[in-house]
Design a protein around this motif. Structure first.
Motif, short mmCIF file in Angstrom:
data_model
loop_
_atom_site.label_atom_id
_atom_site.label_comp_id
_atom_site.label_asym_id
_atom_site.label_seq_id
_atom_site.Cartn_x
_atom_site.Cartn_y
_atom_site.Cartn_z
N VAL A 55 24.18 28.46 -34.12
CA VAL A 55 24.74 27.94 -35.36
C VAL A 55 24.70 26.42 -35.31
CG1 VAL A 55 27.12 28.02 -34.47
CG2 VAL A 55 26.72 27.99 -36.95
N SER A 56 24.42 25.81 -36.45
CA SER A 56 24.34 24.35 -36.52
C SER A 56 25.02 23.86 -37.80
CB SER A 56 22.88 23.90 -36.52
OG SER A 56 22.77 22.51 -36.80
N GLY A 66 33.59 21.08 -28.55
CA GLY A 66 33.10 21.84 -27.41
C GLY A 66 32.85 23.32 -27.65
N ARG A 67 33.14 23.81 -28.86
CA ARG A 67 32.99 25.24 -29.14
C ARG A 67 32.25 25.45 -30.46
NH1 ARG A 67 37.56 27.68 -30.25
NH2 ARG A 67 36.92 29.72 -29.50
N SER A 68 31.55 26.59 -30.56
CA SER A 68 30.78 26.88 -31.76
C SER A 68 31.62 27.53 -32.85
CB SER A 68 29.59 27.79 -31.42
OG SER A 68 30.05 29.01 -30.84
N GLN A 69 32.73 28.16 -32.48
CA GLN A 69 33.52 28.91 -33.44
C GLN A 69 33.97 28.09 -34.66
OE1 GLN A 69 37.00 28.79 -34.21
NE2 GLN A 69 36.83 30.55 -35.62
N PRO A 70 34.38 26.82 -34.52
CA PRO A 70 34.85 26.08 -35.70
C PRO A 70 33.81 25.88 -36.79
CG PRO A 70 35.62 25.04 -33.68
CD PRO A 70 34.62 26.06 -33.27
N ILE A 71 32.51 25.99 -36.48
CA ILE A 71 31.50 25.82 -37.52
C ILE A 71 30.89 27.16 -37.92
CG2 ILE A 71 30.97 23.43 -36.90
CD1 ILE A 71 28.47 24.45 -35.45
N LEU A 99 32.79 27.59 -21.09
CA LEU A 99 33.39 26.97 -22.27
C LEU A 99 33.89 28.00 -23.28
CD1 LEU A 99 30.96 23.98 -22.95
CD2 LEU A 99 33.31 23.85 -22.13
N GLU A 100 33.11 29.07 -23.48
CA GLU A 100 33.42 30.03 -24.53
C GLU A 100 34.28 31.20 -24.04
OE1 GLU A 100 32.58 29.66 -27.66
OE2 GLU A 100 31.00 28.14 -27.66
#
Length: 266
Positions: A55-56, A66-71, A99-100
């Motif tokens: 995801v970007s 530091g995490r992908s969840q917020p986007i 990290l995840e």
């Protein structure tokens, strides 16, 4: 899922294009792995299909704080779960595991019949790529998986760390002559174990290595309608390729401003 913009030679039926949420079966059909994996490059090309799911943000960030969840979004997570439900193995870097807070993949009833028909186990194996084996082997990912977790490392990995991994129940796979993992050998080693439908969820450095090695077949990229600014990583990191790798658009889905794209290597 609100809209499908068909870009393949197969136009979806009208009832799939209408404004409604897709079922998991419809998502699984849309993201199905190829029935036959094309063999290119002779013996150097493993019998497997490797897709990445990332995801970007609009400004190119793969993470926020530091995490992908917020986007991400609820629909993005449904697709995330669908891609896992189709895979034989999920390949992930050690840093992403840390990290995840990675946990073992779980069996999901929604994909049970489909997996059984494909000759797959109840859930995908998690394959962790790590040169140092600096991992907490007391975590459920290693001690309580539904199917044994794999650890991919190099021949120069510390013997005591290998023993710790094996003691926890992980299967250690050597996929490199030095301290690190060679992407083509990693994919081949998994294919030799019958794990041919491969999914990688990052992180960016590992994805960059797999793309640079020419073993990435497909990229499922969610474009999030957010901007984070800052200096977060992109979806792939590493040295610049001499010649950019070319991918062709296979499909685009849209929901709530999020674009769920799928590209295949040319």
């Amino acid at each position: 899922m609100r809209r499908l913009f068909p870009v393949t030679d197969q136009t979806p039926p009208a009832d799939v294009r209408e404004d409604r949420e897709w079922s998991l079966d419809e998502l699984a059909d849309a993201y199905a792995y190829p029935a036959a994996v094309p063999q290119e490059g002779g013996a150097d090309r493993p019998h497997a299909w490797l897709r990445a799911n990332m995801v970007s943000s609009l400004d190119g960030a793969a993470q926020h704080d530091g995490r992908s969840q917020p986007i991400s979004s609820d629909t993005d997570m449904r697709i995330f779960g669908t891609l896992r439900g189709l895979a034989d193995a999920v390949v992930v870097g050690a840093e992403t595991v840390r990290l995840e807070g990675y946990r073992p993949a779980r069996a999901r009833a929604a994909f049970g019949e489909r997996r059984a028909a494909a000759g797959q186990g109840p859930a995908p194996a998690i394959a962790v790529v790590s040169a140092s084996l600096d991992l907490d082997f007391s975590l459920p990912l290693f001690t309580q998986p539904l199917v044994p977790t794999l650890v991919l490392t190099g021949a120069a990995a510390a013997p005591d760390r290998i023993r710790e991994a094996e003691k926890a129940g992980a299967e250690v796979v050597v996929a490199g002559d030095g301290p690190g993992v060679e992407p083509a050998r990693a994919v081949r080693a998994l294919a030799e174990r019958g794990l041919v439908r491969l999914l990688t969820e990052g992180g960016p450095r590992m994805l960059g290595q797999f793309a640079a090695a020419g073993v990435l077949d497909e990229l499922c990229l969610t474009v999030s309608p957010m901007m984070t600014v800052g200096d977060a990583q992109r979806i792939a990191g590493g040295p610049v390729l001499a010649d950019p790798a070319r991918f062709a658009l296979a499909s685009v889905l849209e929901e709530g401003g999020f674009l769920f794209t799928r590209y295949r290597r040319v």
